[in-house]
Design a protein around this motif. Structure first.
Motif, short mmCIF file in Angstrom:
data_model
loop_
_atom_site.label_atom_id
_atom_site.label_comp_id
_atom_site.label_asym_id
_atom_site.label_seq_id
_atom_site.Cartn_x
_atom_site.Cartn_y
_atom_site.Cartn_z
N ARG A 1 0.82 -1.22 0.00
CA ARG A 1 0.00 0.00 0.00
C ARG A 1 0.85 1.27 0.00
O ARG A 1 0.43 2.30 -0.54
N LEU A 2 2.02 1.21 0.60
CA LEU A 2 2.92 2.36 0.54
C LEU A 2 3.36 2.65 -0.89
O LEU A 2 3.40 3.81 -1.33
N VAL A 3 3.69 1.59 -1.63
CA VAL A 3 4.10 1.78 -3.02
C VAL A 3 2.92 2.29 -3.85
O VAL A 3 3.06 3.21 -4.68
N ASN A 4 1.74 1.70 -3.65
CA ASN A 4 0.56 2.19 -4.37
C ASN A 4 0.25 3.63 -4.00
O ASN A 4 -0.16 4.43 -4.85
N GLY A 5 0.43 3.97 -2.72
CA GLY A 5 0.20 5.35 -2.30
C GLY A 5 1.18 6.32 -2.92
O GLY A 5 0.82 7.45 -3.27
N LEU A 6 2.44 5.89 -3.06
CA LEU A 6 3.43 6.73 -3.72
C LEU A 6 3.06 6.96 -5.18
O LEU A 6 3.16 8.09 -5.69
N ASN A 7 2.62 5.91 -5.85
CA ASN A 7 2.21 6.02 -7.25
C ASN A 7 1.04 7.00 -7.37
O ASN A 7 1.04 7.91 -8.21
N PHE A 8 0.03 6.82 -6.51
CA PHE A 8 -1.13 7.70 -6.56
C PHE A 8 -0.77 9.13 -6.19
O PHE A 8 -1.24 10.10 -6.80
N GLY A 9 0.09 9.29 -5.19
CA GLY A 9 0.49 10.64 -4.77
C GLY A 9 1.24 11.39 -5.85
O GLY A 9 1.05 12.60 -6.02
N LEU A 10 2.06 10.68 -6.62
CA LEU A 10 2.80 11.34 -7.70
C LEU A 10 1.88 11.84 -8.80
O LEU A 10 2.02 12.96 -9.30
N LEU A 11 0.92 11.00 -9.21
CA LEU A 11 0.02 11.47 -10.27
C LEU A 11 -0.93 12.54 -9.76
O LEU A 11 -1.33 13.45 -10.51
N LEU A 12 -1.29 12.46 -8.48
CA LEU A 12 -2.11 13.52 -7.89
C LEU A 12 -1.33 14.83 -7.83
O LEU A 12 -1.90 15.92 -8.01
N ALA A 13 -0.02 14.74 -7.60
CA ALA A 13 0.81 15.95 -7.51
C ALA A 13 0.82 16.73 -8.81
O ALA A 13 0.90 17.97 -8.80
N LEU A 14 0.75 16.04 -9.94
CA LEU A 14 0.76 16.75 -11.23
C LEU A 14 -0.43 17.70 -11.33
O LEU A 14 -0.29 18.86 -11.73
N ALA A 15 -1.61 17.20 -10.97
CA ALA A 15 -2.80 18.05 -11.02
C ALA A 15 -2.76 19.11 -9.93
O ALA A 15 -3.13 20.27 -10.16
N ALA A 16 -2.31 18.73 -8.73
CA ALA A 16 -2.32 19.67 -7.60
C ALA A 16 -1.33 20.80 -7.82
O ALA A 16 -1.62 21.95 -7.44
N ASP B 1 2.49 0.81 -14.02
CA ASP B 1 2.77 1.47 -12.74
C ASP B 1 4.18 2.07 -12.73
O ASP B 1 4.39 3.20 -12.27
N LEU B 2 5.13 1.30 -13.22
CA LEU B 2 6.52 1.77 -13.25
C LEU B 2 6.66 2.97 -14.18
O LEU B 2 7.33 3.96 -13.84
N VAL B 3 6.05 2.89 -15.35
CA VAL B 3 6.11 4.01 -16.30
C VAL B 3 5.42 5.23 -15.71
O VAL B 3 5.90 6.37 -15.85
N SER B 4 4.29 5.01 -15.03
CA SER B 4 3.54 6.13 -14.44
C SER B 4 4.39 6.87 -13.43
O SER B 4 4.46 8.11 -13.44
#
Length: 452
Positions: A167-182, A302-305
């Motif tokens: 879940r930490l890795v999934n959270g990092l992935n989600f947080g990075l894509l969320l950061a682009l919009a934020a 996921d890795l590319v994202s």
């Protein structure tokens, strides 16, 4: 002597007696064994409130039906549960045509068997770390049949530490894509003071453009992503030139502009729905086979994202710290009047910020479509509240604060499912936001402001 007319008495007593008899008959029939049999739990779907939409299927092992297997469905604030009947059949009704999580309770399966991943229907993949949880969605019809076959295997349960790592890795992935919009929304707020409620629709726009080019027009995916980025930049330019700059010149305050952005959000959102409907569409290559990294399963997407997100974030940081336009953007965020008095063309810088924010939102939309997975008309709205939470948490108006806030929100959202239901995971991020603001009202990287 004239004849006397006598009114006949109304048969009130007989009417009451007749109604009482009918009521007793209804109660007798409803309590009879026949009625109980019609709604028996072992009949697929009979113990549920029937709707127009349902998932159903058969569970078999070695071509023989498997009874008494618990199957449940959850998602969109709804959950239901049933068991397979003597023929291995099951059915679960849902209130609307959405994407749900289908769960086969592996503890109710026969000893030594699991849901055979080699015999899953096309397009169905188990969730990371499980063999009995799947994301399911409807096709063109109002029913979805999911036949599951069991095979010999060992049910592997992850330890708490392994689940936390996943879940930490999934959270990092989600947080990075969320950061682009934020980060884009934070730059808009910093330069104009506008809380743009239409930013979620800018995220959706990027995913829709990629969908049209790559899926509907069957062009290469790289061309669809390129078109999405250019389309996002064009949307940002059009919104500023056609709406926000004229309104700023008319002297509208930030509250009026915010209300306009809410109206724009609704208009764009339902325009998307008018053209693509309520169905969920998939971009090419969605839900690929995962790659195992110890207890963590990641697909190449996921890795590319994560790689794309990091590269873009570094590029934005370089733009803000090393370029003249970036330094001017930061100056306007600090003090617009002083920046204008220093010779900075504020309107030109704001225009560039809108273009940049549109491009970042489009990239985030494409990555979000793969992370969910799927493209929907309201997918950006689901992210909007988290965007505002990340901006507020990091510090209003600062792009780097939005980056930090997004990473925290992403990790909290994904790890919170260890303790709370997945439908409440977004609420967990808002609770963390409230707690941090109680301690540090200006946000993690924000500056204290004197009021009055």
């Amino acid at each position: 002597m004239s004849p006397t007319t006598v009114a006949a008495p109304r048969p009130l007593r007989w009417t009451v007696l007749l109604l009482g008899a009918l009521l007793a008959a209804v109660l007798l029939i409803s309590g009879s064994p026949l009625a109980a049999h019609a709604a028996a739990p072992d009949t697929p779907g009979a113990d549920q409130e029937q709707t127009d939409f349902y998932f159903g299927g058969v569970i078999t092992n070695a071509e023989k039906p498997v009874p008494d297997v618990t199957v449940s469905v959850t998602g969109n604030g709804f959950d239901a549960e049933t068991v397979t009947d003597a023929d291995g059949r099951w059915r679960l009704y849902v209130p609307e045509k959405e994407t749900y999580t289908l769960i086969v309770d592996e503890s109710t399966l026969p000893e030594g068997v699991i849901v055979d991943p080699a015999q899953l229907p096309e397009g169905l993949q188990p969730k990371s770390g499980t063999t009995g949880e799947f994301e399911v969605e409807f096709g063109l019809t109002s029913t979805k049949i999911v036949n599951l076959f069991l095979g010999a295997g060992e049910r592997v349960t992850q330890s708490f530490v392994d689940q936390l790592a996943v879940r930490l890795v999934n959270g990092l992935n989600f947080g990075l894509l969320l950061a682009l919009a934020a980060m884009g929304a934070a730059l808009i707020y910093g330069t104009t003071g506008l809380s743009n409620f239409a930013h979620g629709e800018m995220v959706t726009w990027g995913a829709l453009v990629a969908l049209v080019f790559s899926t509907m027009w069957t062009l290469p995916l790289w061309l669809g992503i390129t078109a999405a980025v250019l389309g996002g930049a064009a949307l940002g330019l059009a919104m500023d030139a056609g709406l926000w700059r004229p309104l700023r010149r008319r002297g509208l305050g930030v509250v009026q502009l915010m209300i306009v952005s809410i109206g724009l959000s609704l208009a764009l959102r339902y325009t998307y729905q008018f053209f693509i409907g309520g169905k969920t569409y998939q971009l090419p290559g969605a839900s690929p086979a995962p790659i195992q990294f110890g207890p963590i399963q990641l697909s190449y997407i996921d890795l590319v994202s994560m790689a794309v997100s990091i590269v873009v974030i570094v590029a934005v940081a370089f733009f803000l710290l090393r370029t003249r336009i970036g330094k001017a953007t930061r100056a306007i965020s600090d003090n617009p009047q002083l920046a204008s008095a220093s010779g900075i063309n504020v309107d030109r810088v704001v225009r560039i910020v809108w273009v940049l924010a549109g491009a970042l939102a489009a990239i985030s939309g494409v990555l979000w479509a793969y992370f969910r997975p799927g493209v929907r008309w309201d997918m950006g709205t689901q992210m909007l509240l988290l965007i505002f939470a990340a901006i507020t948490l990091g510090g209003l108006g600062t792009a780097f604060g939005a980056l930090l806030g997004s990473l925290i929100v992403g990790v909290v959202v994904e790890t919170s499912t260890l303790w709370i239901p997945s439908d409440l995971k977004y609420a967990g991020a808002l609770v963390v936001l409230i707690l941090i603001l109680l301690v540090r009202p200006q946000g993690l990287l924000g500056r204290k402001e004197r009021l009055g």
